[in-house]
Design a protein around this motif. Structure first.
Motif, PDB file in Angstrom:
ATOM      1  N   UNK A  71      21.930  12.139 -36.205  1.00  0.00           N
ATOM      2  CA  UNK A  71      21.960  13.610 -36.125  1.00  0.00           C
ATOM      3  C   UNK A  71      22.445  14.211 -37.443  1.00  0.00           C
ATOM      4  N   UNK A  72      23.477  13.592 -38.032  1.00  0.00           N
ATOM      5  CA  UNK A  72      23.989  14.117 -39.305  1.00  0.00           C
ATOM      6  C   UNK A  72      22.933  13.991 -40.409  1.00  0.00           C
TER       7      UNK A  72
ATOM      8  N   UNK B  75      15.552   9.669 -31.607  1.00  0.00           N
ATOM      9  CA  UNK B  75      16.222  10.211 -30.427  1.00  0.00           C
ATOM     10  C   UNK B  75      15.222  10.724 -29.379  1.00  0.00           C
ATOM     11  N   UNK B  76      13.910  10.577 -29.671  1.00  0.00           N
ATOM     12  CA  UNK B  76      12.897  11.010 -28.697  1.00  0.00           C
ATOM     13  C   UNK B  76      13.009  10.218 -27.396  1.00  0.00           C
TER      14      UNK B  76
ATOM     15  N   UNK C  69      31.073   5.848 -36.425  1.00  0.00           N
ATOM     16  CA  UNK C  69      31.555   5.525 -35.085  1.00  0.00           C
ATOM     17  C   UNK C  69      30.449   5.564 -34.049  1.00  0.00           C
ATOM     18  N   UNK C  70      29.244   5.993 -34.431  1.00  0.00           N
ATOM     19  CA  UNK C  70      28.127   6.099 -33.485  1.00  0.00           C
ATOM     20  C   UNK C  70      26.813   6.190 -34.266  1.00  0.00           C
TER      21      UNK C  70
ATOM     22  N   UNK D 110      17.048  14.457 -43.825  1.00  0.00           N
ATOM     23  CA  UNK D 110      16.526  13.119 -44.153  1.00  0.00           C
ATOM     24  C   UNK D 110      15.191  12.867 -43.474  1.00  0.00           C
ATOM     25  N   UNK D 111      14.312  12.098 -44.114  1.00  0.00           N
ATOM     26  CA  UNK D 111      13.010  11.773 -43.506  1.00  0.00           C
ATOM     27  C   UNK D 111      13.142  10.526 -42.655  1.00  0.00           C
TER      28      UNK D 111
END
Ligand SMILES: Cc1cc2nc3c(=O)[nH]c(=O)nc-3n(C[C@H](O)[C@H](O)[C@H](O)COP(=O)(O)OP(=O)(O)OC[C@H]3O[C@@H](n4cnc5c(N)ncnc54)[C@H](O)[C@@H]3O)c2cc1C
Length: 475
Positions: A194-195, A105-106, A187-188, A201-202
Motif C-alpha cells: 500500500x505504501x 491486493x486484487x 511489519x506487513x 510504484x509500478x
C-alpha cells in the motif's frame, strides 16, 4: 595451444553476457558452447507466423543490468512491451479459470478466495514478525502471514509458474527476498504494498518485455558482437590447473590455455568441471536439482478459442490435481506472436511438482494440453500448430538452505584463484538475475586479471606469479 585471458564454458545468456562484459574491459575471451547455436535455453523459433519460446518468454527490463545491456546492444527499436490485452491474471479453481486483477491486493476483492480466506489474508496487517533466521519455505511464510488458503491457492501456483518449483520446499528468502524484506521493514507485506502504491510504484508484471523476434534476440545479438570469440559444437570435458593458469580440454576439439575460467553451465555440468580443481564446489553444485520441464505450444485460429485470453495466462494450484501447471497467452502478451486472426498459447508441464509428467511422449503431451485448453479456454478442433520442447533438466530448485549452499560454493571456489562460476542457480533463474550475476562475475574476473598482471610484473615480468586473491563469486 590457443591462449586467452578467459575461457567461458557455456554459451547461454549467462556465459555470453560475462564474455561481452569482459571484452568491453579489453580482455580476450573464448566462449565454448556444446550446442550448435549459442543461447542455452533462450531459444525463440518462428513456425509460420507463430513465434514459440522454447525457454524464457519475458525479460524484466525494470532491472538495470539487463536494461543497460539491451541498450548497449541496440535492441531498443525491437523491444516489445506487454500488450494492452493483458488485463487480468487467471487461476484455476474447481476446473475453471477465475480472473483476478493484476494488482497483488486484487485477491481481497475477487471471489477467488473464500470470505474466510480473504479475511485471513487481510489479517496479515496485524501478524507479528517472524524469525528472520528461520529459513522459511514459501509455503510456511505464506501460511504464517496470509493463512493456508492464500498459501495453497496463490503462492503454490506462483512458485510452480515462476520457478517450476514446489512452494513447500522452496526457500522464501532466496526466491522472494522482497517479501521477506517487506515484512522486516514494514511489519506487513500488505502495508508495504500500500505504501509503495501511494508513492506511485509500478507493479512488476507491467515491466515484463521481450523483443520482436523473442528472447532469443538477446543471445543472437551477443553472439554477433562476440564473433569468433564464440565457438559452438564444442563440449568441454575437463579443466586442469597448469603453472600458468588453466588448460581447458575439449577432447578432439582441442585444448585452450586461459588465465581465468568461468563455468557458465547448468549446475550438474559445473559439478563435473569443478571435480578436480575445487571438489568442495563440485559437491555443492551436485546438490542442486533441476527436474524436467516441458513446453507445449499450440496455435489456433481465433474463432476456435472461446475465451477472450485477456491476461498473461493462467496458473493452477497443485490441489487442483491437473497435469498442466499453467499456460501463457503468448499472442496476448506480445504483438506478433501469431498471424492475424490467430492465437498462441503455451502450456508448462513437469518441474518439481510432477517431474515425470514432463517426460511423457510428445504426442501424449500435445493431446493432454489439447484437452486442457478445451476445458479451460474452450479451444475446439485441431490446432494449426503444435510443437513440444522437453528440457531434461529444467530450472534449478532453490530448496530450503539454498542461500547457505551458494555461500559454501563461493567459499569453496575462493581457494581456487582464477576459477569462477556464474549462472541461474546463484541469484535466481530470470534472465535479468542471470545478467546481474554475469556482470558481477565479469567485474571480479577483470579485477583478478588486472591484479594477476600487476603481480606478475612486480615479480619480474612473468605472468606466472601466483595471485592469492580472494575469489568471492556473485552474491
Ligand atoms: C521453459 C523455461 C521458461 C523460462 N521462462 C523464463 C521467463 O519467462 N523469464 C525469465 O527471465 N527466465 C525464464 N526462464 C529462465 C531462464 O531462461 C534461464 O534461467 C536462463 O536462460 C539460464 O541461462 P544460463 O546461461 O545460466 O544457462 P543455460 O541456458 O542452461 O546455458 C548453459 C549453457 O552451457 C552449455 N554447456 C553445458 N555443458 C557444456 C560443456 N561441457 N561444454 C560447453 N558448453 C556446455 C549448454 O549447452 C548451455 O548452452 C525459463 C527457463 C525455462 C527452461
Amino acid at each position: 595451444m590457443i591462449s586467452v585471458d578467459t575461457v567461458i564454458v557455456g554459451g547461454g545468456v549467462s556465459g555470453l553476457i560475462t564474455a561481452h562484459a569482459l571484452r568491453a574491459e579489453g580482455h580476450s575471451v573464448l566462449v565454448l558452447e556444446r550446442q550448435v547455436r549459442p543461447g542455452g535455453n533462450a531459444i525463440s523459433e518462428r513456425i509460420g507466423g507463430f513465434l514459440m519460446e522454447h525457454g524464457p518468454s519475458t525479460v524484466n527490463l525494470g532491472m538495470r543490468g539487463i536494461a543497460e545491456l539491451a541498450e548497449d546492444l541496440d535492441l531498443g527499436n525491437v523491444r516489445t512491451d506487454l500488450g494492452r490485452g493483458v488485463r487480468k491474471r487467471y487461476l484455476t479453481k474447481n476446473g475453471q479459470l477465475a480472473g483476478i486483477g493484476l494488482h497483488p491486493l486484487a485477491f481481497l476483492t475477487s471471489g477467488y478466495l473464500s470470505w474466510a480466506g480473504r479475511a485471513r489474508m487481510a489479517a496479515e496487517l496485524w501478524q507479528p514478525r517472524g524469525d528472520p533466521d528461520a529459513e522459511e519455505t514459501v509455503a510456511e511464510f505464506g501460511q504464517r502471514r496470509f493463512g493456508a488458503e492464500f498459501a495453497e491457492r496463490v503462492l503454490d501456483p506462483l512458485v510452480s509458474g515462476m520457478f517450476a518449483g514446489d512452494a513447500r520446499q522452496t526457500e522464501l528468502g532466496f526466491v522472494m527476498p522482497a517479501l521477506a524484506a517487506m515484512e522486516r521493514a514494514h511489519g506487513s507485506v500488505i502495508r508495504a504494498v500500500l505504501r509503495a502504491r501511494l508513492r506511485g510504484g509500478r507493479m512488476p508484471a507491467r515491466q515484463l518485455s521481450s523483443w520482436r523476434e523473442g528472447i532469443g534476440t538477446l543471445p543472437s545479438a551477443l553472439a554477433l558482437r562476440l564473433g569468433n570469440s564464440v565457438k559452438t559444437g564444442v563440449t568441454v570435458r575437463r579443466i586442469a590447473r597448469t603453472r600458468h593458469g588453466f588448460a581447458v580440454d575439449s577432447g578432439d576439439r582441442g585444448r585452450v590455455h586461459a588465465r581465468a575460467v568461468v563455468v557458465a553451465t547448468q549446475p550438474h555440468v559445473a559439478a563435473q568441471m569443478f571435480a578436480q580443481i575445487a571438489p568442495g564446489a563440485a559437491d555443492e553444485c551436485a546438490r542442486i536439482a533441476a527436474p524436467p520441464l516441458a513446453v507445449v505450444f499450440l496455435g489456433y485460429r481465433r474463432d476456435q478459442v472461446a475465451h477472450p485470453l485477456d491476461g498473461l495466462g493462467y496458473l493452477t494450484p497443485g490441489g487442483e490435481e491437473r497435469i498442466v501447471n499453467g499456460g501463457l497467452f503468448c499472442s496476448t502478451m506480445f504483438a506478433g506472436r501469431a498471424p492475424a486472426n490467430h492465437v498462441a498459447i503455451a502450456a508448462y508441464i513437469g518441474g518439481a511438482r510432477a517431474p515425470d509428467h514432463a517426460c511423457l511422449t510428445a504426442d501424449t503431451l500435445i493431446s493432454t494440453v489439447r484437452r486442457e485448453f478445451a476445458d479451460l479456454v474452450g479451444a475446439r478442433g485441431d490446432p494449426v500448430v503444435a510443437r513440444v520442447r522437453q528440457w531434461p533438466r529444467g530450472l534449478p530448485q532453490f530448496r530450503r538452505g539454498h542461500s547457505r549452499l551458494v555461500e559454501r560454493l563461493e567459499q569453496a571456489l575462493s581457494d581456487s584463484p582464477g576459477m569462477y562460476v556464474t549462472g541461474n542457480y546463484l541469484r535466481g533463474p530470470s534472465v535479468g538475475a542471470c545478467a546481474d550475476c554475469a556482470l558481477d562475475t565479469a567485474r571480479r574476473v577483470s579485477l583478478y586479471l588486472g591484479q594477476a598482471t600487476e603481480t606478475a610484473f612486480r615479480i619480474g615480468g612473468s605472468r606466472t606469479g601466483a595471485v592469492a586473491t580472494a575469489n568471492p563469486q556473485c552474491r
